[in-house]
Scaffold this active site. Structure first.
Site, PDB file in Angstrom:
ATOM      1  N   TRP A 103       0.821  -1.210   0.000  1.00 54.90           N
ATOM      2  CA  TRP A 103       0.000   0.000   0.000  1.00 54.90           C
ATOM      3  C   TRP A 103       0.851   1.255   0.000  1.00 54.90           C
ATOM      4  O   TRP A 103       0.519   2.242  -0.676  1.00 54.90           O
ATOM      5  CB  TRP A 103      -0.998  -0.005   1.155  1.00 54.90           C
ATOM      6  CG  TRP A 103      -2.110  -0.988   0.910  1.00 54.90           C
ATOM      7  CD1 TRP A 103      -2.363  -2.125   1.615  1.00 54.90           C
ATOM      8  CD2 TRP A 103      -3.096  -0.949  -0.135  1.00 54.90           C
ATOM      9  NE1 TRP A 103      -3.441  -2.783   1.080  1.00 54.90           N
ATOM     10  CE2 TRP A 103      -3.915  -2.096   0.007  1.00 54.90           C
ATOM     11  CE3 TRP A 103      -3.363  -0.061  -1.188  1.00 54.90           C
ATOM     12  CZ2 TRP A 103      -4.982  -2.377  -0.855  1.00 54.90           C
ATOM     13  CZ3 TRP A 103      -4.425  -0.339  -2.047  1.00 54.90           C
ATOM     14  CH2 TRP A 103      -5.210  -1.475  -1.877  1.00 54.90           C
ATOM     15  N   ASP A 173      -1.785   6.731   6.238  1.00 52.35           N
ATOM     16  CA  ASP A 173      -2.853   5.900   5.700  1.00 52.35           C
ATOM     17  C   ASP A 173      -3.165   4.865   6.789  1.00 52.35           C
ATOM     18  O   ASP A 173      -2.378   3.953   7.018  1.00 52.35           O
ATOM     19  CB  ASP A 173      -2.378   5.221   4.407  1.00 52.35           C
ATOM     20  CG  ASP A 173      -3.389   4.197   3.877  1.00 52.35           C
ATOM     21  OD1 ASP A 173      -4.484   4.058   4.469  1.00 52.35           O
ATOM     22  OD2 ASP A 173      -3.066   3.537   2.862  1.00 52.35           O
ATOM     23  N   LYS A 197     -12.522  -1.672   6.330  1.00 56.95           N
ATOM     24  CA  LYS A 197     -11.792  -2.689   7.099  1.00 56.95           C
ATOM     25  C   LYS A 197     -12.183  -2.638   8.569  1.00 56.95           C
ATOM     26  O   LYS A 197     -12.604  -3.626   9.130  1.00 56.95           O
ATOM     27  CB  LYS A 197     -10.293  -2.510   6.917  1.00 56.95           C
ATOM     28  CG  LYS A 197      -9.826  -3.142   5.614  1.00 56.95           C
ATOM     29  CD  LYS A 197      -8.924  -2.296   4.820  1.00 56.95           C
ATOM     30  CE  LYS A 197      -8.693  -2.917   3.443  1.00 56.95           C
ATOM     31  NZ  LYS A 197      -7.954  -2.022   2.565  1.00 56.95           N
TER      32      LYS A 197
END
Ligand code: PLP
Length: 362
Positions: A103, A173, A197
């Site tokens: 990511w 993030d 999530k």
């Protein structure tokens, strides 16, 4: 009793059963309005209440100071990968990135399309199995910000402590670990996270941003991609993802009912300990992917020495009611995502299944 899978999906992921049932009760008739929340105007008093309360609950539960805004946006964390540099980068002021895995890599690639970037540290030489030592992070003097990925969902690594932010704007993030533990928000300039999530369904992206960073976006940025647009309109500039925001609202109330974010952390540690202990006590049958000091309490990545056995593990786990245990294709092996809403019972069942699988195949 409703039949519920042992859901270890990486995202979208498990939601609390209580939340799903509450949404079900209110689905057709929201508080006597004769319609669902999805059918209402986003300018209605009912929806305005949901919008305001969701932001207020985030503030209260996550300890967000008054000089920060809570924005409820669309486009996922992936849109933040470009929205962030669009709003914050300036000529001569690069965005610095800590490369921790899949990511972080996507975040950096997007930023490169927008402006100047720098790699402040990387653990690629260790296959991203650990978070770089904080002392090894080198931030260019003129950096507009230092970007970290607080939890690498695919590799299963997580920062145990965050880099020092005395001389740089720290951006995170937190898509896969927001509100899994208390955080000192004042260390950060901006935090962003897709909700799907740890906080709700897909469709809404949470951005927590310090006031001075989002007051005036550069003039050439399109309206929807400017932070100042959403600050000024309290996230109601255009039609919001109202049902997703409503679901996040319910999840936040659920976190509150469980005692808050500190309790969530304890619960998450208890849950993951069951599985990490099973790995560590397997005499090498299971091998954890992440280095000990970088292990995540959200995504547990592990392998079995033989790929055929890994395939058998996935197949048999599915027969026993487990879902989502196959690792991401880029890392392979196995992964159990143990987000806030995954019950302790699911983790107990997994630890038992793992021990039993080893007994039969070890
Ligand atoms: C899932 C994930 C993303 C992507 O989120 P989208 O909402 O699908 O864009 C970004 N970063 C991390 C750490 C993630 O886990």
């Amino acid at each position: 009793m409703t039949k519920r899978a042992f859901n270890f999906n990486a995202g979208p992921a498990a939601l609390p059963l209580e939340v799903l049932q509450q949404a079900q009760e209110q689905f057709v008739d929201y508080h006597g309005a004769g319609m669902s929340i999805m059918e209402m105007s986003h300018r209605s008093a009912e929806y305005e209440q949901v919008n305001n309360e969701t932001q207020a609950l985030m503030r209260k539960l996550f300890g967000i100071p008054d000089n920060y805004h809570v924005l409820l946006l669309q486009g996922g964390a992936s849109t933040q990968f470009s929205m962030l540099p669009m709003n914050l980068l300036q000529p001569g002021r690069p965005g610095a990135y800590v490369m921790t895995g899949s990511w972080a890599d996507k975040a950096l690639k997007e930023a490169k399309l927008i402006g100047e970037t720098a790699v402040a540290a990387s653990s690629e030489a260790d296959k991203f199995a650990r978070i770089p030592n904080l002392g090894d992070i080198e931030i260019p003097a003129e950096a507009a910000y230092l970007h970290i990925t607080s939890n690498e969902t695919i590799e299963g690594t997580q920062y145990a402590a965050y880099p020092n932010s005395d001389h740089v704007t720290l951006v995170a993030d937190m898509s896969s670990d927001i509100m899994c533990r208390p955080v000192d928000i004042s260390q950060f300039g901006i935090i962003y996270a897709g909700a799907q999530k740890n906080l709700g369904p897909s469709g809404v992206t949470i951005v927590i941003a310090r006031d001075d960073l989002v007051q005036n976006s550069p003039k050439h940025i399109p309206t929807m991609l400017r932070y100042d647009t959403h600050v000024k309109s309290s996230s109601l500039y255009n039609t919001p993802p109202s049902f997703s925001v409503y679901m996040v609202n319910l999840v936040l109330k659920w976190i509150e009912s469980k005692g808050g974010v500190a309790q969530m952390e304890q619960y998450n540690r208890d849950k993951t300990k069951l599985i990490y202990d099973t790995i560590d006590q397997s005499g090498g049958f299971y091998r954890g992917f992440a280095h000990a000091g970088s292990r995540s309490i959200m995504n547990i990545t592990f392998r079995i020495h033989n790929e055929e056995l890994e395939k058998l593990f996935v197949k048999e786990s599915e027969q026993h009611g487990f879902v989502g245990l196959k690792g991401h294709r880029s890392v392979g092996g196995l992964r159990a995502s143990t987000y806030n809403a995954v019950p302790l019972e699911s983790c107990k069942a997994l630890a038992e299944f793992m021990a039993d699988f080893q007994k039969r195949n070890g």
